[in-house]
Design an enzyme around this catalytic site. Structure first.
Site, PDB file in Angstrom:
ATOM      1  N   ASN A  75      -7.389 -31.361 -75.401  1.00  0.00           N
ATOM      2  CA  ASN A  75      -7.113 -32.565 -76.178  1.00  0.00           C
ATOM      3  C   ASN A  75      -7.274 -33.805 -75.300  1.00  0.00           C
ATOM      4  O   ASN A  75      -6.954 -33.793 -74.102  1.00  0.00           O
ATOM      5  CB  ASN A  75      -5.736 -32.523 -76.855  1.00  0.00           C
ATOM      6  CG  ASN A  75      -4.582 -32.188 -75.940  1.00  0.00           C
ATOM      7  OD1 ASN A  75      -4.757 -31.529 -74.917  1.00  0.00           O
ATOM      8  ND2 ASN A  75      -3.390 -32.617 -76.299  1.00  0.00           N
TER       9      ASN A  75
ATOM     10  N   GLU B  89      -9.461 -28.068 -80.020  1.00  0.00           N
ATOM     11  CA  GLU B  89     -10.374 -27.222 -80.804  1.00  0.00           C
ATOM     12  C   GLU B  89     -11.637 -27.977 -81.170  1.00  0.00           C
ATOM     13  O   GLU B  89     -12.751 -27.465 -81.061  1.00  0.00           O
ATOM     14  CB  GLU B  89      -9.712 -26.755 -82.112  1.00  0.00           C
ATOM     15  CG  GLU B  89      -8.474 -25.909 -81.936  1.00  0.00           C
ATOM     16  CD  GLU B  89      -7.199 -26.740 -81.900  1.00  0.00           C
ATOM     17  OE1 GLU B  89      -7.167 -27.774 -81.213  1.00  0.00           O
ATOM     18  OE2 GLU B  89      -6.233 -26.341 -82.553  1.00  0.00           O
TER      19      GLU B  89
ATOM     20  N   CYS C 215      -4.360 -27.540 -86.128  1.00  0.00           N
ATOM     21  CA  CYS C 215      -3.927 -28.522 -87.141  1.00  0.00           C
ATOM     22  C   CYS C 215      -4.903 -28.488 -88.328  1.00  0.00           C
ATOM     23  O   CYS C 215      -5.980 -27.885 -88.267  1.00  0.00           O
ATOM     24  CB  CYS C 215      -3.852 -29.924 -86.533  1.00  0.00           C
ATOM     25  SG  CYS C 215      -5.449 -30.724 -86.324  1.00  0.00           S
TER      26      CYS C 215
ATOM     27  N   CYS D 128      -8.370 -33.377 -80.817  1.00  0.00           N
ATOM     28  CA  CYS D 128      -7.758 -32.093 -80.463  1.00  0.00           C
ATOM     29  C   CYS D 128      -8.694 -31.226 -79.620  1.00  0.00           C
ATOM     30  O   CYS D 128      -9.925 -31.369 -79.668  1.00  0.00           O
ATOM     31  CB  CYS D 128      -7.403 -31.305 -81.719  1.00  0.00           C
ATOM     32  SG  CYS D 128      -6.075 -31.999 -82.690  1.00  0.00           S
TER      33      CYS D 128
ATOM     34  N   GLU E  35      -6.285 -37.758 -75.530  1.00  0.00           N
ATOM     35  CA  GLU E  35      -5.518 -38.749 -76.291  1.00  0.00           C
ATOM     36  C   GLU E  35      -5.992 -40.159 -75.981  1.00  0.00           C
ATOM     37  O   GLU E  35      -6.836 -40.385 -75.105  1.00  0.00           O
ATOM     38  CB  GLU E  35      -4.026 -38.574 -75.968  1.00  0.00           C
ATOM     39  CG  GLU E  35      -3.538 -37.194 -76.391  1.00  0.00           C
ATOM     40  CD  GLU E  35      -2.051 -36.987 -76.226  1.00  0.00           C
ATOM     41  OE1 GLU E  35      -1.401 -37.758 -75.489  1.00  0.00           O
ATOM     42  OE2 GLU E  35      -1.544 -36.042 -76.859  1.00  0.00           O
TER      43      GLU E  35
ATOM     44  N   CYS F 180      -8.510 -29.713 -87.670  1.00  0.00           N
ATOM     45  CA  CYS F 180      -9.308 -28.738 -86.918  1.00  0.00           C
ATOM     46  C   CYS F 180      -9.696 -27.551 -87.788  1.00  0.00           C
ATOM     47  O   CYS F 180     -10.786 -26.996 -87.640  1.00  0.00           O
ATOM     48  CB  CYS F 180      -8.555 -28.273 -85.672  1.00  0.00           C
ATOM     49  SG  CYS F 180      -8.471 -29.568 -84.406  1.00  0.00           S
TER      50      CYS F 180
HETATM   51  N1  THU Z   1      -3.330 -30.927 -80.627  1.00  0.00           N
HETATM   52  C1  THU Z   1      -4.424 -30.145 -80.366  1.00  0.00           C
HETATM   53  O1  THU Z   1      -5.169 -30.387 -79.414  1.00  0.00           O
HETATM   54  N2  THU Z   1      -4.674 -29.109 -81.207  1.00  0.00           N
HETATM   55  C2  THU Z   1      -3.894 -28.759 -82.278  1.00  0.00           C
HETATM   56  O2  THU Z   1      -4.257 -27.897 -83.062  1.00  0.00           O
HETATM   57  C3  THU Z   1      -2.607 -29.420 -82.475  1.00  0.00           C
HETATM   58  C4  THU Z   1      -2.465 -30.733 -81.780  1.00  0.00           C
HETATM   59  C5  THU Z   1      -3.046 -32.059 -79.735  1.00  0.00           C
HETATM   60  C6  THU Z   1      -3.267 -33.408 -80.330  1.00  0.00           C
HETATM   61  C7  THU Z   1      -2.326 -34.265 -79.499  1.00  0.00           C
HETATM   62  O3  THU Z   1      -3.013 -34.671 -78.330  1.00  0.00           O
HETATM   63  C8  THU Z   1      -1.215 -33.329 -79.112  1.00  0.00           C
HETATM   64  O4  THU Z   1      -1.694 -32.009 -79.343  1.00  0.00           O
HETATM   65  C9  THU Z   1       0.077 -33.539 -79.895  1.00  0.00           C
HETATM   66  O5  THU Z   1      -0.155 -33.521 -81.269  1.00  0.00           O
END
Ligand code: THU
Length: 133
Positions: free
Chosen positions: A44, A57, A88, A55, A46, A91
């Protein structure tokens, strides 16, 4: 554990180590096995403008597509938490674009134990813009 799954887990952990998650402190790693047998990983990333976060994925899938592969055979996702980490909703939609309904999603906890589900199980009634796509 099958060799390919071990490789996916190792690749996802390596990617998770590179996560850029200063806002949530929630690092995630993902690894995709393409139909060509190759593995693509992502973490991920940010942003201060929080909605721009992408994310793990999706970053792994986009790396797969950029390398010329368009079909996901398996995908593994791992966080740094005790719980199994499911992808999520956003994704799931992206996974469904590139994976057949029978493709397996491994949702892992930080110890590396995984719960498995198919794309059809996680994403029933998927929206597709074109029939057959
Ligand atoms: N996140 C992912 O990378 N994948 C997921 O399926 C769930 C959420 C990340 C996004 C964000 O940077 C952090 O987790 C908190 O939501």
């Amino acid at each position: 554990m099958a060799d390919k799954k071990k490789e996916l887990l190792a690749a996802a952990r390596r990617a998770r180590d590179k996560a850029y998650a200063p806002h949530s402190n929630f690092p995630v790693g993902a690894a995709v096995l393409g139909s060509n047998g190759r593995i693509y990983s992502g973490c991920n990333v940010e942003n201060s403008s929080l909605g721009l976060t992408c994310c793990a994925e999706r970053n792994a899938i986009f790396a797969m597509v950029a390398a010329g592969e368009r079909e996901i055979r398996e995908i593994l996702v791992i966080g740094d938490i005790e719980d199994f980490l499911p992808p999520c909703g956003a994704c799931r939609q992206v996974i469904a674009e590139f994976a057949p309904p029978s493709a397996v999603i491994h949702m892992c906890n930080k110890a590396g134990a995984c719960r498995d589900a198919t794309v059809a199980e996680l994403m029933p009634f998927t929206f597709h813009l074109k029939k057959g796509s």
